[in-house]
Motif scaffolding. Structure first.
Motif, PDB file in Angstrom:
ATOM      1  N   TYR A 181      -2.229   3.975  16.090  1.00 56.85           N
ATOM      2  CA  TYR A 181      -0.811   4.123  15.804  1.00 56.85           C
ATOM      3  C   TYR A 181      -0.282   5.359  16.511  1.00 56.85           C
ATOM      4  O   TYR A 181      -0.997   6.334  16.738  1.00 56.85           O
ATOM      5  CB  TYR A 181      -0.563   4.310  14.305  1.00 56.85           C
ATOM      6  N   LEU A 215       0.855  -1.185   0.000  1.00 54.55           N
ATOM      7  CA  LEU A 215       0.000   0.000   0.000  1.00 54.55           C
ATOM      8  C   LEU A 215       0.893   1.239   0.000  1.00 54.55           C
ATOM      9  O   LEU A 215       1.964   1.242   0.609  1.00 54.55           O
ATOM     10  CB  LEU A 215      -0.889   0.027   1.256  1.00 54.55           C
ATOM     11  N   TYR A 249      -2.053  -5.920  -4.959  1.00 57.54           N
ATOM     12  CA  TYR A 249      -2.352  -7.220  -4.360  1.00 57.54           C
ATOM     13  C   TYR A 249      -1.684  -8.403  -5.037  1.00 57.54           C
ATOM     14  O   TYR A 249      -1.769  -9.528  -4.534  1.00 57.54           O
ATOM     15  CB  TYR A 249      -3.861  -7.444  -4.323  1.00 57.54           C
ATOM     16  N   GLN A 306     -10.001  -6.571  15.925  1.00 61.67           N
ATOM     17  CA  GLN A 306     -10.608  -7.136  14.710  1.00 61.67           C
ATOM     18  C   GLN A 306     -12.104  -7.331  14.853  1.00 61.67           C
ATOM     19  O   GLN A 306     -12.806  -7.542  13.859  1.00 61.67           O
ATOM     20  CB  GLN A 306      -9.948  -8.472  14.378  1.00 61.67           C
ATOM     21  N   TYR A 320      -4.770  -3.049  18.278  1.00 62.87           N
ATOM     22  CA  TYR A 320      -5.739  -3.199  17.212  1.00 62.87           C
ATOM     23  C   TYR A 320      -6.847  -4.132  17.656  1.00 62.87           C
ATOM     24  O   TYR A 320      -6.680  -4.930  18.593  1.00 62.87           O
ATOM     25  CB  TYR A 320      -5.082  -3.671  15.911  1.00 62.87           C
ATOM     26  N   TYR A 362       0.742   5.419   0.793  1.00 59.29           N
ATOM     27  CA  TYR A 362      -0.019   6.494   1.413  1.00 59.29           C
ATOM     28  C   TYR A 362       0.731   7.817   1.260  1.00 59.29           C
ATOM     29  O   TYR A 362       1.959   7.839   1.163  1.00 59.29           O
ATOM     30  CB  TYR A 362      -0.170   6.251   2.920  1.00 59.29           C
ATOM     31  N   SER A 381     -12.534  -6.398   7.389  1.00 57.46           N
ATOM     32  CA  SER A 381     -11.837  -7.673   7.490  1.00 57.46           C
ATOM     33  C   SER A 381     -12.049  -8.474   6.213  1.00 57.46           C
ATOM     34  O   SER A 381     -12.866  -8.108   5.382  1.00 57.46           O
ATOM     35  CB  SER A 381     -12.375  -8.468   8.667  1.00 57.46           C
ATOM     36  N   GLY A 382     -11.296  -9.528   6.084  1.00 57.67           N
ATOM     37  CA  GLY A 382     -11.566 -10.415   4.958  1.00 57.67           C
ATOM     38  C   GLY A 382     -10.648 -10.223   3.784  1.00 57.67           C
ATOM     39  O   GLY A 382     -11.016 -10.500   2.658  1.00 57.67           O
ATOM     40  N   GLY A 383      -9.443  -9.716   4.054  1.00 57.75           N
ATOM     41  CA  GLY A 383      -8.415  -9.806   3.023  1.00 57.75           C
ATOM     42  C   GLY A 383      -8.084  -8.588   2.215  1.00 57.75           C
ATOM     43  O   GLY A 383      -7.265  -8.677   1.311  1.00 57.75           O
ATOM     44  N   THR A 384      -8.669  -7.409   2.491  1.00 56.62           N
ATOM     45  CA  THR A 384      -8.276  -6.262   1.672  1.00 56.62           C
ATOM     46  C   THR A 384      -7.094  -5.515   2.279  1.00 56.62           C
ATOM     47  O   THR A 384      -6.284  -4.977   1.550  1.00 56.62           O
ATOM     48  CB  THR A 384      -9.429  -5.268   1.475  1.00 56.62           C
ATOM     49  N   TYR A 385      -6.988  -5.454   3.609  1.00 54.97           N
ATOM     50  CA  TYR A 385      -5.869  -4.840   4.318  1.00 54.97           C
ATOM     51  C   TYR A 385      -5.716  -3.343   4.087  1.00 54.97           C
ATOM     52  O   TYR A 385      -4.757  -2.746   4.535  1.00 54.97           O
ATOM     53  CB  TYR A 385      -4.541  -5.552   3.988  1.00 54.97           C
ATOM     54  N   GLU A 386      -6.611  -2.710   3.367  1.00 49.83           N
ATOM     55  CA  GLU A 386      -6.517  -1.268   3.150  1.00 49.83           C
ATOM     56  C   GLU A 386      -7.013  -0.569   4.399  1.00 49.83           C
ATOM     57  O   GLU A 386      -8.173  -0.723   4.781  1.00 49.83           O
ATOM     58  CB  GLU A 386      -7.351  -0.866   1.939  1.00 49.83           C
ATOM     59  N   GLN A 387      -6.139   0.198   5.027  1.00 54.93           N
ATOM     60  CA  GLN A 387      -6.516   0.919   6.233  1.00 54.93           C
ATOM     61  C   GLN A 387      -6.771   2.378   5.887  1.00 54.93           C
ATOM     62  O   GLN A 387      -6.038   2.990   5.105  1.00 54.93           O
ATOM     63  CB  GLN A 387      -5.425   0.806   7.291  1.00 54.93           C
ATOM     64  N   TYR A 388      -7.825   2.927   6.502  1.00 52.55           N
ATOM     65  CA  TYR A 388      -8.208   4.313   6.280  1.00 52.55           C
ATOM     66  C   TYR A 388      -8.057   5.055   7.595  1.00 52.55           C
ATOM     67  O   TYR A 388      -8.506   4.565   8.635  1.00 52.55           O
ATOM     68  CB  TYR A 388      -9.642   4.382   5.741  1.00 52.55           C
ATOM     69  N   TYR A 392      -7.599   0.347  14.531  1.00 51.87           N
ATOM     70  CA  TYR A 392      -6.183   0.370  14.925  1.00 51.87           C
ATOM     71  C   TYR A 392      -5.831   1.708  15.560  1.00 51.87           C
ATOM     72  O   TYR A 392      -6.388   2.736  15.180  1.00 51.87           O
ATOM     73  CB  TYR A 392      -5.288   0.208  13.682  1.00 51.87           C
TER      74      TYR A 392
END
Lengths: 112, 113
Positions: free
Chosen positions: B35, A33, A50, B50, B48, A35, B96-103, B33
């Motif tokens: 940080y 990713l 991905y 889940q 974090y 940012y 959750s579920g595999g995208t891992y994109e954090q906003y 999460y």
């Protein structure tokens, strides 16, 4: 633990120049990713990758997921003043639950 | 508008006081999460979560505590045991579920004197 080495640490460029930065690791990652963070703000997601070898663009930004899965790069074409900021790479290691690891960032400065 | 809010933007506390930072999201994300960011450093994971009522320590959990009583909310308490609490704190969420994109939210800058 796993670490991401992001380089360069900072860059000084002229407006209109192209920019290239990268992120490397000794371990493989399943997701990369990129940012951008403006001063005093939260990071904003630019591009998500991905699949090994994947090349993805978002306007003037292009990022690639390295074929070895141990690196990724981000290019910015024809830089403009609003590109100034800190660019972070982040990677998701295998079996990491939902956690990602961040590089220390590349600070981009644009000279007038 | 969907997003993540953090409040307040700036927070000042005296040494020895606990302080709680707020994080709320309306993205319907399962994972949240916290940080910490210090000048010239990357983001270091504090805690974090889940799923509601469950959370795990990150890399630098000592001196911090969290709760996850609602899906939308993940408050962080910086306790007096945290030796160097002055920092920029960022909250993020992801599905959750595999995208891992954090906003990310806009962050809270905490200054302890």
């Amino acid at each position: 633990g796993q670490q991401l080495n992001q380089s360069p640490q900072s860059m000084f460029i002229q407006e209109g120049e192209d920019v290239s930065m990268n992120c490397t690791s000794s371990s493989i990652f399943n997701t990369w990713l990129w940012y951008k963070q403006d001063p005093g703000e939260g990071p904003v997601l630019l591009i998500a990758l991905y699949k090994a070898g994947e090349l993805t663009s978002n306007g003037r930004l292009t990022a690639q997921f390295g074929i070895t899965r141990k690196d990724s790069f981000l290019n910015i074409s024809a830089s403009i003043p609003s590109d100034v900021g800190i660019y972070f790479c982040a990677g998701q290691p295998p079996l990491s639950d939902d956690k990602i690891i961040f590089g220390k960032g590349t600070r981009l400065h644009i000279l007038p | 508008d969907g997003g993540i809010t953090q409040s307040p933007k700036y927070l000042f506390r005296k040494e020895g006081q606990n302080v709680t930072l707020s994080c709320e999201q309306n993205l319907n994300h399962d994972a949240m999460y916290w940080y910490r960011q210090d000048p010239g450093q990357g983001l270091r994971l504090i805690y974090y979560s889940q799923i509601v009522n469950d959370f795990q320590k990150g890399d630098i959990a000592e001196g911090y505590s969290v709760s996850r009583e609602k899906k939308e909310s993940f408050p962080l308490t910086v306790t007096s045991a945290q030796k160097n609490p002055t920092a920029f704190y960022l909250c993020a969420s992801s599905s959750s579920g595999g995208t891992y994109e954090q906003y990310f939210g806009p962050g809270t800058r905490l200054t302890v004197t």
